[in-house]
Scaffold this motif. Structure first.
Motif, PDB file in Angstrom:
ATOM      1  N   VAL A  33       0.840  -1.209   0.000  1.00 42.68           N
ATOM      2  CA  VAL A  33       0.000   0.000   0.000  1.00 42.68           C
ATOM      3  C   VAL A  33       0.869   1.250   0.000  1.00 42.68           C
ATOM      4  CG1 VAL A  33      -1.797   1.273   1.230  1.00 42.68           C
ATOM      5  CG2 VAL A  33      -1.872  -1.220   1.168  1.00 42.68           C
ATOM      6  N   PHE A  34       1.915   1.269   0.810  1.00 37.14           N
ATOM      7  CA  PHE A  34       2.830   2.411   0.796  1.00 37.14           C
ATOM      8  C   PHE A  34       3.392   2.634  -0.610  1.00 37.14           C
ATOM      9  CE2 PHE A  34       3.327   1.802   5.487  1.00 37.14           C
ATOM     10  CZ  PHE A  34       3.039   3.104   5.868  1.00 37.14           C
ATOM     11  N   LEU A  36       2.043   1.794  -3.464  1.00 42.36           N
ATOM     12  CA  LEU A  36       0.987   2.270  -4.361  1.00 42.36           C
ATOM     13  C   LEU A  36       0.741   3.765  -4.201  1.00 42.36           C
ATOM     14  CD1 LEU A  36      -1.582  -0.664  -4.098  1.00 42.36           C
ATOM     15  CD2 LEU A  36      -0.091  -0.121  -6.034  1.00 42.36           C
ATOM     16  N   TYR A  37       1.017   4.301  -3.018  1.00 41.84           N
ATOM     17  CA  TYR A  37       0.862   5.739  -2.776  1.00 41.84           C
ATOM     18  C   TYR A  37       2.150   6.512  -3.082  1.00 41.84           C
ATOM     19  CZ  TYR A  37      -3.843   6.055  -0.766  1.00 41.84           C
ATOM     20  OH  TYR A  37      -5.201   6.071  -0.584  1.00 41.84           O
ATOM     21  N   TYR A  39       5.297   6.037  -1.747  1.00 39.20           N
ATOM     22  CA  TYR A  39       6.246   6.229  -0.647  1.00 39.20           C
ATOM     23  C   TYR A  39       7.459   5.336  -0.852  1.00 39.20           C
ATOM     24  CZ  TYR A  39       2.957   9.202   1.736  1.00 39.20           C
ATOM     25  OH  TYR A  39       2.141  10.248   2.047  1.00 39.20           O
ATOM     26  N   ARG A 102       8.122  11.708   0.043  1.00 43.25           N
ATOM     27  CA  ARG A 102       7.270  10.680   0.642  1.00 43.25           C
ATOM     28  C   ARG A 102       8.153   9.506   1.042  1.00 43.25           C
ATOM     29  NH1 ARG A 102       4.000  13.576  -2.648  1.00 43.25           N
ATOM     30  NH2 ARG A 102       1.784  13.751  -2.040  1.00 43.25           N
ATOM     31  N   SER A 104       8.740   6.003   3.554  1.00 40.16           N
ATOM     32  CA  SER A 104       8.178   4.954   4.393  1.00 40.16           C
ATOM     33  C   SER A 104       9.312   4.236   5.115  1.00 40.16           C
ATOM     34  CB  SER A 104       7.357   3.964   3.564  1.00 40.16           C
ATOM     35  OG  SER A 104       8.134   3.408   2.516  1.00 40.16           O
ATOM     36  N   GLU A 141      -4.437  12.998   2.622  1.00 41.71           N
ATOM     37  CA  GLU A 141      -3.741  11.856   2.026  1.00 41.71           C
ATOM     38  C   GLU A 141      -3.255  10.896   3.095  1.00 41.71           C
ATOM     39  OE1 GLU A 141       0.548  11.074  -0.053  1.00 41.71           O
ATOM     40  OE2 GLU A 141      -0.733  12.539  -1.084  1.00 41.71           O
ATOM     41  N   LEU A 145      -4.407   7.140   3.464  1.00 44.74           N
ATOM     42  CA  LEU A 145      -3.404   6.073   3.430  1.00 44.74           C
ATOM     43  C   LEU A 145      -3.555   5.170   4.655  1.00 44.74           C
ATOM     44  CD1 LEU A 145      -0.896   4.650   2.380  1.00 44.74           C
ATOM     45  CD2 LEU A 145       0.495   6.532   3.284  1.00 44.74           C
ATOM     46  N   GLU A 148      -6.545   2.920   4.077  1.00 44.63           N
ATOM     47  CA  GLU A 148      -6.236   1.881   3.088  1.00 44.63           C
ATOM     48  C   GLU A 148      -5.352   0.786   3.696  1.00 44.63           C
ATOM     49  OE1 GLU A 148      -7.590   1.610   0.288  1.00 44.63           O
ATOM     50  OE2 GLU A 148      -7.955   3.552  -0.678  1.00 44.63           O
ATOM     51  N   TYR A 256     -12.024  10.857  -1.652  1.00 45.10           N
ATOM     52  CA  TYR A 256     -11.481   9.499  -1.589  1.00 45.10           C
ATOM     53  C   TYR A 256     -12.595   8.465  -1.389  1.00 45.10           C
ATOM     54  CZ  TYR A 256      -6.582  11.064  -0.971  1.00 45.10           C
ATOM     55  OH  TYR A 256      -5.326  11.590  -1.147  1.00 45.10           O
TER      56      TYR A 256
END
Length: 399
Positions: A33-34, A36-37, A39, A102, A104, A141, A145, A148, A256
């Motif tokens: 998921v990170f 996909l955003y 990060y 961004r 992570s 966001e 996030l 999600e 969203y």
């Protein structure tokens, strides 16, 4: 003494077999998921100089840090929190970057909690930081996030509660509270101790209006209607701006399609003094603490020479795994290895068979059969193996 060596110190524990496999599955899901955003991963050291987490940064109290010394006499600490470490590293490696970053991360943190608090002293976190962006959209966001991530973990029932650090501070300043009074009141509100708040305020020389507003913060939580109610309160420009910010975030979250996972808590406060804007936490059933904690910290990076706004959060994996377990939400893990047994006379062919299976992606443990099959079946069951198989030469001939 030998018995003591077999046990871990208080506040830390071993994780193995199925539990560790589930933890790895969860980490992989969240990492996806990170990504996909947008990060990008960063790894920082497990220990840092003491000043990275010093009092002026507003992080963990000194008496809760694990401190030690290097050969030169510098005081070092095991990281209690990732955010100052990420802020330090970003300030060093991206000092000239003028566009948002961004980032992570994943790893363990170490806090020397008092034993009566019953918390782990070493815990695993995954998190994200958005640096160099101060907009309402950036706040939204990070909340999106968070939602999600919790959905990807498998949760179906959870809530992300959002507050704002400036709301309480604004009214506390307008009321004329001293720093010590603000800290005491903050602690009472954080514990939702309504009677304690009212009693404490009754002994302060403040206006009736400020007393009423501050006392109400223990139960100012709910949906958008809470913000509309607070918007009507007068007397603090900072508090008014905080409510407007939260209303703006809510509108972006509607884009969203995730607004129904969000509630607001104007009495939400944090022990981390570096938070300057929104604060948010993710809650679900089966655990007594939040599974996600985060917020905006626009002043923190200036301590490291890069004065840009920032917002971030951490997912507490140990709490999240506990919640998933208690809610009977399974994390599908890969099947364990196949135990391939062979007779001594078939050793060469069995080794070739094991190599062929591994090249095909099969997990294989190869052992010479020296006991009864029932012993190996019990061994496999204890250790989560997929199957037990006795090699026959005809198996290799059939390949």
């Amino acid at each position: 003494m030998q018995d003591r060596l077999l046990h871990t110190p208080e506040g830390v524990r071993d994780i193995y077999h199925g539990e560790y496999a589930k933890k790895q599955v969860l980490e992989n899901r969240l990492h996806k998921v990170f990504r996909l955003y947008g990060y990008q991963d960063m790894e920082t050291p497990t220990f840092e100089f003491f000043d990275v987490f010093g009092k002026e940064v507003g992080t963990t109290p000194s008496n809760e840090l694990y401190k030690f010394f290097d050969r030169e006499g510098n005081t070092l600490v095991l990281r209690p929190d990732f955010t100052p470490s990420i802020a330090r590293a970003a300030s060093k490696y991206f000092a000239d970057e003028t566009m948002p970053l961004r980032i992570s991360y994943a790893g363990n943190t170490f806090i020397n909690h008092s034993s009566y608090r019953g918390k782990l002293r070493e815990s695993t976190q995954m998190g994200g930081e958005l640096l160099g962006e101060e907009s309402v959209e950036a706040d939204a966001e990070m909340i999106a996030l968070t939602i999600e991530l919790l959905l990807e973990a498998g949760l179906k029932e959870f809530q992300v509660s959002v507050g704002h650090a400036a709301f309480f501070r604004g009214f506390a300043k307008e009321a004329g509270l001293t720093a010590d009074q603000e800290i005491e009141l903050k602690n009472l509100i954080s514990m939702k101790n309504m009677f304690g708040v009212e009693e404490y305020l009754s002994n302060l020389s403040i206006s009736e209006e400020h007393r009423r507003i501050l006392a109400s913060l223990t139960n100012m939580l709910g949906g958008r209607e809470i913000l509309e109610q607070a918007a009507a309160w007068k007397g603090s420009q900072k508090a008014s701006e905080a409510v407007s910010r939260l209303l703006g975030i809510y509108e972006v979250l509607k884009l969203y399609g995730l607004e129904h996972y969000v509630s607001f808590d104007l009495g939400m406060l944090s022990n981390y003094d570096y938070y300057t804007g929104i604060i948010f936490r993710g809650y679900t059933y089966g655990t007594g603490d939040a599974v996600v904690k985060g917020g905006r910290y626009d002043s923190l990076l200036s301590h490291f020479g890069k004065g840009v706004p920032a917002i971030g959060f951490a997912v507490y994996l140990d709490e999240l795994l506990l919640a998933l377990s208690r809610q009977k939400i399974e994390l599908p893990v890969e099947s364990g290895p196949t135990l391939l047994l062979y007779e001594k006379k078939d050793q060469k062919e069995a080794f070739l068979e094991a190599s062929n299976l591994r090249r095909q992606g099969c997990s294989v443990i190869l052992m010479e059969k020296k006991k009864e099959m029932d012993d190996y079946q019990d061994y496999a069951k204890r250790n989560g193996f997929y199957a037990v198989r006795l090699f026959q030469k005809s198996d290799s001939l059939a390949m």
